[in-house]
Write a protein that holds these residues in place. Structure first.
Motif, PDB file in Angstrom:
ATOM      1  N   ALA A 156      37.708  45.207  32.789  1.00 37.02           N
ATOM      2  CA  ALA A 156      37.540  44.015  33.626  1.00 37.02           C
ATOM      3  C   ALA A 156      36.328  44.140  34.544  1.00 37.02           C
ATOM      4  O   ALA A 156      35.671  43.149  34.861  1.00 37.02           O
ATOM      5  N   VAL A 157      36.027  45.367  34.945  1.00 30.39           N
ATOM      6  CA  VAL A 157      34.873  45.603  35.831  1.00 30.39           C
ATOM      7  C   VAL A 157      33.564  45.503  35.062  1.00 30.39           C
ATOM      8  O   VAL A 157      32.564  44.974  35.566  1.00 30.39           O
ATOM      9  N   TYR A 158      33.578  46.025  33.823  1.00 27.59           N
ATOM     10  CA  TYR A 158      32.369  46.057  32.988  1.00 27.59           C
ATOM     11  C   TYR A 158      32.654  45.366  31.653  1.00 27.59           C
ATOM     12  O   TYR A 158      32.851  46.034  30.627  1.00 27.59           O
ATOM     13  N   PRO A 159      32.702  44.040  31.636  1.00 30.79           N
ATOM     14  CA  PRO A 159      32.998  43.333  30.383  1.00 30.79           C
ATOM     15  C   PRO A 159      31.850  43.477  29.373  1.00 30.79           C
ATOM     16  O   PRO A 159      30.706  43.738  29.742  1.00 30.79           O
ATOM     17  N   GLY A 160      32.211  43.333  28.123  1.00 33.87           N
ATOM     18  CA  GLY A 160      31.200  43.373  27.076  1.00 33.87           C
ATOM     19  C   GLY A 160      31.141  44.675  26.309  1.00 33.87           C
ATOM     20  O   GLY A 160      30.491  44.756  25.260  1.00 33.87           O
ATOM     21  N   TYR A 161      31.799  45.712  26.814  1.00 36.42           N
ATOM     22  CA  TYR A 161      31.750  47.019  26.165  1.00 36.42           C
ATOM     23  C   TYR A 161      32.996  47.312  25.329  1.00 36.42           C
ATOM     24  O   TYR A 161      32.974  48.204  24.493  1.00 36.42           O
ATOM     25  N   GLY A 162      34.086  46.616  25.603  1.00 29.94           N
ATOM     26  CA  GLY A 162      35.313  46.826  24.842  1.00 29.94           C
ATOM     27  C   GLY A 162      36.141  48.013  25.283  1.00 29.94           C
ATOM     28  O   GLY A 162      36.901  48.575  24.493  1.00 29.94           O
TER      29      GLY A 162
END
Length: 211
Positions: A156-162
């Protein structure tokens, strides 16, 4: 299936099992747990190496272990991993887990073949211990669930990485995200795929400024 054979062989009690989760991922902490059962008859049924259990089984057993066992958790974050290297960070996390036990352990059964130098008690290493010792199996579940929950929060803090799906391991989708987006603050810069991705991002930035 794991049993208490190794625990019964120990002259000293209480005997805790120790295991870790997160040596291999490219991001996030390495987490270790130490577990012992004051009343071995109250151990949850179905304890096994966390890797052979489903997500649902691990979550159920996590709650039951917390209810019936004495648990300590220790970890080293990505910064310490980069400073110490992953081996020494793992050993440090294991020692911290044993020290975090609310009741002091007299002896530790360690999964693997390496003895943490800073351990606060005597120990024995057991290769494949999470499939042989009930206490180590329980520790493997606590460590795995604890780390997975951290990585789900990081998603949730770093979206886009999975992170919620692969938990930071270097699967193709994670490496593709690294190449496209560059490393996050929780990525381990001492790991080659992260370092290469960061160097690529820096080179692309420098090229963009030059044209």
């Amino acid at each position: 299936m794991p049993d208490f054979l190794y625990e019964r062989r120990c002259a000293k009690t209480p005997v805790c099992g120790v295991d870790e989760a997160g040596r291999g991922p490219l991001a996030g902490p390495v987490v270790a747990a130490a577990v012992f059962f004051p009343d071995r008859k109250r151990r949850p049924r179905g304890l096994n190496d966390s890797k052979v259990l489903s997500h649902e089984q691990r979550e159920t057993l996590y709650a039951r272990i917390r209810e019936s066992a004495v648990v300590g958790v220790g970890m080293c974050d990505h910064r310490e991993i980069d400073q110490l290297n992953i081996y020494h960070a793992t050993m440090t996390a294991m020692a911290r887990a044993v020290s975090a036990l609310p009741e002091r352990a007299a002896f530790a059964l360690i999964d693997g073949n390496a003895r943490p130098a800073m351990l606060s008690c005597a120990c024995e290493t057991i290769i494949g211990g999470d499939g042989k010792s009930v206490s180590i199996a329980a520790a493997s579940i606590i460590a795995k669930v604890t780390r997975d929950r951290i990585m789900i929060e990081m998603d949730a803090v770093y979206p886009g990485y999975g992170f919620a799906s692969h938990k930071g391991y270097g699967c193709p989708s994670h490496k593709a995200a690294l190449t496209k987006l560059g490393p996050t603050p929780i990525h381990r810069r001492s790991f080659a795929p992260v370092r290469i991705a960061e160097e690529g991002q820096q080179a692309a930035f420098a090229f963009g400024k030059a044209i």
